[in-house]
Design a protein around this motif. Structure first.
Motif, mmCIF file in Angstrom:
data_model
loop_
_atom_site.group_PDB
_atom_site.id
_atom_site.type_symbol
_atom_site.label_atom_id
_atom_site.label_comp_id
_atom_site.label_asym_id
_atom_site.label_seq_id
_atom_site.Cartn_x
_atom_site.Cartn_y
_atom_site.Cartn_z
ATOM 1 N N PRO B 134 -0.663 6.156 -1.545
ATOM 2 C CA PRO B 134 0.840 5.627 -1.935
ATOM 3 C C PRO B 134 1.772 6.713 -1.348
ATOM 4 C CG PRO B 134 -0.192 6.184 -3.840
ATOM 5 C CD PRO B 134 -1.197 6.380 -3.028
ATOM 6 N N LEU B 135 3.018 6.306 -0.725
ATOM 7 C CA LEU B 135 3.765 7.241 -0.394
ATOM 8 C C LEU B 135 4.409 7.919 -1.498
ATOM 9 C CD1 LEU B 135 5.302 5.246 2.446
ATOM 10 C CD2 LEU B 135 3.638 6.913 2.682
ATOM 11 N N THR B 136 4.423 9.174 -1.802
ATOM 12 C CA THR B 136 5.091 9.832 -2.784
ATOM 13 C C THR B 136 5.699 11.386 -2.130
ATOM 14 O OG1 THR B 136 3.116 10.969 -3.268
ATOM 15 C CG2 THR B 136 3.604 8.879 -4.611
ATOM 16 N N THR B 139 2.644 13.026 0.118
ATOM 17 C CA THR B 139 2.618 12.657 1.195
ATOM 18 C C THR B 139 3.584 13.298 2.046
ATOM 19 O OG1 THR B 139 3.840 10.550 0.788
ATOM 20 C CG2 THR B 139 1.546 10.452 1.331
ATOM 21 N N VAL B 140 4.952 13.585 1.577
ATOM 22 C CA VAL B 140 5.836 14.236 2.067
ATOM 23 C C VAL B 140 5.565 15.686 2.312
ATOM 24 C CG1 VAL B 140 8.232 15.291 1.930
ATOM 25 C CG2 VAL B 140 7.925 12.881 1.326
ATOM 26 N N VAL B 211 10.821 13.151 9.761
ATOM 27 C CA VAL B 211 9.650 12.976 9.375
ATOM 28 C C VAL B 211 9.457 12.503 7.923
ATOM 29 C CG1 VAL B 211 7.237 13.677 8.901
ATOM 30 C CG2 VAL B 211 8.462 14.377 11.037
ATOM 31 N N THR B 212 10.263 13.261 7.013
ATOM 32 C CA THR B 212 10.195 12.692 5.605
ATOM 33 C C THR B 212 10.501 11.304 5.384
ATOM 34 O OG1 THR B 212 10.929 14.944 5.009
ATOM 35 C CG2 THR B 212 11.027 13.391 3.331
ATOM 36 N N GLY B 217 8.619 6.978 0.653
ATOM 37 C CA GLY B 217 8.455 5.975 -0.405
ATOM 38 C C GLY B 217 9.631 5.803 -1.192
ATOM 39 N N SER B 218 9.667 5.573 -2.571
ATOM 40 C CA SER B 218 10.810 5.544 -3.217
ATOM 41 C C SER B 218 11.195 6.724 -3.691
ATOM 42 C CB SER B 218 10.569 4.356 -4.149
ATOM 43 O OG SER B 218 9.441 4.700 -5.067
#
Lengths: 293, 265
Positions: B134-136, B139-140, B211-212, B217-218
């Motif tokens: 999941p994008l969180t 991942t950033v 890139v971020t 994500g949210s």
């Protein structure tokens, strides 16, 4: 970067202990690069052969390639973006060459301090520097206010913002310090006695500049050019904020495929095409960078 | 002496004037943001309408902003620590060892420095989506490590190439093993470079948007929050005020980094 490769290391056979040390040191960085940089690029390349929507049934085909081939609007946009990046890089060089020249040949001992002075803004927020140009170029911005006050225009010109010109001006502002640096480095390491020699042989200064200084600074110019051209070709943030409809670039369309159109395979192919086109330039960049150091 | 046919005084003044104009060009946009942050008007237009501190007061009350700043600081500190560690390890390997594939490694490691951000962003997004990560903020953070580690490597490598290997050899001759030497001699001697690598990673991370954007994500980081606010004209005074603070802060950090780098070399 070449300082790294040019480092002279004694030519002895590595002992097992040394090999273990090397493995422990290089293992994590190499792994990180493989997992989070090369692997993603590879997966992205594979993705171009996929069709179907994300989450749904995926199948392998060349359909995306066909679509990219037929979509001439994309090709035109890629070309236009190339021109914008080229103009940006060229302007950066024209603006920063005299700066680097002044610092190296005229500024004496203060040159490092003065160099730092012009580099500092490059380290402040990228988004906010773009915002600042919105405030300058806007209909009621600094530039229009000044032009009105000076009586050069009768009413605010709305075309300053949201145009290709706005994109180029903003990009030049953002990137110009990064061009001044390599040109400065190239001029700094030049053997200044060559100019005396040229003068002793009767060469006028402008001729010495053309035949000695300029050729010797070319690696710096090239490195500067590429260090702007390569990253700006995929630029999407600046066009989004100051470009408007007329200023959109290829990067905006890539972003669109992932955010709005949700056509990831096409977006991947567009990225891949750009990456492949940039690869020879990247190798050239490495070379010019190595010559510099 | 450089024999310029032009009278020296003349050429000096033309160069100096151009340099002054160029410096003005670099600083004017930043100054503009600072000026508007004290301007008593909800629109960012000329003429200026009066001095106020109200935007600064409103800034502290903004809960979303506080969250975004906290997130950015967390991501910035953690990712910069990792980037500095990875960069230092790579620098040690590259400067002090000879190994096959070194040139290849250096070429690949230099790529994140110039490759268009959009390519890096979407490539990582695809992998995370495929693997089901999941994008969180995590991942950033990974994205920021990849962006910053190469630069950290260059800074530390410049320092390592600068001092004599004999110091390390002396420590080993006196009985210290390799890792003790690294820990007690090499790293302390490189401390200013390590600090410079950390701080420049940190400033880059705090500011990274391109890139971020694909990896966040949210969640929000400071640049993501700023970007979301740019679309609403009514929020611009607050954004500009935040900008003024960030600009002044980052100028301060850059000066510290420059000092550290000079100490290092």
């Amino acid at each position: 970067m070449a300082t790294l490769t040019a480092q002279s290391v004694p030519e002895t056979k590595a002992t097992p202990a040394e090999k273990r040390r090397l493995l422990l040191l290089m293992g994590p960085p190499v792994l990180a690069l493989l997992l989070f940089f090369l692997l993603p690029l590879g997966v992205m390349a594979l993705y171009t052969f996929q069709t179907g929507t994300l989450g749904g049934e995926m199948s392998w085909s060349l359909e995306t390639y066909g679509r990219f081939w037929e979509n001439t609007a994309l090709h035109r946009l890629l070309w236009r973006s190339t021109v914008v990046s080229f103009q940006t890089s060229l302007l950066c060089i024209l603006l920063s060459y005299p700066i680097a020249y002044y610092l190296v040949f005229r500024a004496g001992d203060r040159r490092m301090t003065l160099l730092t002075l012009i580099i500092i803004p490059a380290w402040t927020s990228y988004l906010l520097r773009i915002l600042a140009w919105k405030l300058i170029l806007g209909t009621e911005g600094l530039l229009n206010t000044f032009l009105l006050w000076a009586g050069w225009v009768d009413e605010p010109s709305p075309i300053l913002l949201f145009s290709k010109t706005a994109v180029i001006v903003t990009l030049v502002y953002v990137w110009v310090p990064f061009v001044a640096l390599p040109i400065f480095a190239a001029l700094e390491r030049m053997d200044k006695r060559l100019l005396e020699a040229a003068a002793d042989l009767g060469s006028p200064p402008w001729y010495s500049f053309l035949r000695v200084t300029l050729p010797l600074s070319m690696p710096g110019v090239l490195a500067g050019f590429l260090s702007v051209f390569i990253p700006t070709l995929g630029e999407y943030v600046t066009p989004l904020l100051v470009g408007g409809v007329n200023g959109i670039m290829y990067g905006n369309l890539i972003q669109d495929q992932f955010v709005r159109a949700l056509n990831w395979p096409l977006g991947s192919l567009m990225s891949l095409v750009m990456l492949v086109a940039l690869l020879p330039l990247f190798l050239l960049f490495r070379k010019s960078d190595q010559v510099l150091q | 002496m450089i024999n310029s046919g032009v009278p020296r005084k003349f050429s000096l003044s033309v160069g100096a004037v151009y340099f002054a104009l160029f410096t003005l060009f670099m600083y004017l946009p930043i100054a503009l943001l600072v000026i508007f942050s004290f301007n008593d008007s909800p629109t960012l237009t000329f003429p200026l309408s009066g001095f106020t501190l109200k935007w600064y007061q409103e800034l502290w009350k903004n809960q979303e902003l506080v969250t975004a700043v906290t997130n950015s600081l967390l991501v910035g500190i953690l990712s910069s620590l990792v980037a500095t560690a990875l960069g230092t390890m790579a620098a040690l390997g590259v400067i002090r060892f000879e190994f096959p594939g070194k040139t290849l490694f250096l070429s690949v490691a230099a790529m994140p420095l110039v490759i268009p951000a959009v390519v890096m962003g979407v490539a990582m997004l695809i992998v995370f989506a495929r693997v089901g990560v999941p994008l969180t903020l995590w991942t950033v953070g990974i994205g920021h490590v990849i962006i910053n580690a190469p630069y950290a490597m260059l800074i530390v490598a410049a320092r390592l190439a600068g001092f004599e290997e004999h110091v390390e050899e002396a420590a080993m001759d006196l009985g210290a093993d390799y890792w003790a030497t690294l820990w007690r001699v090499t790293l302390p001697m490189s401390a200013p470079a390590l600090a410079a690598a950390f701080l420049s990673s940190f400033t880059t991370s705090l500011d990274e948007f391109a890139v971020t954007f694909f990896l966040v994500g949210s969640d929000t980081t400071l640049p993501v929050y700023l970007y979301s606010q740019l679309r609403f004209p009514s929020r611009l005074p607050l954004v500009v005020t935040l900008a003024a603070i960030m600009m002044v802060l980052s100028v301060f950090i850059v000066i510290v980094v420059e000092k550290l780098r000079r100490m290092a070399s």
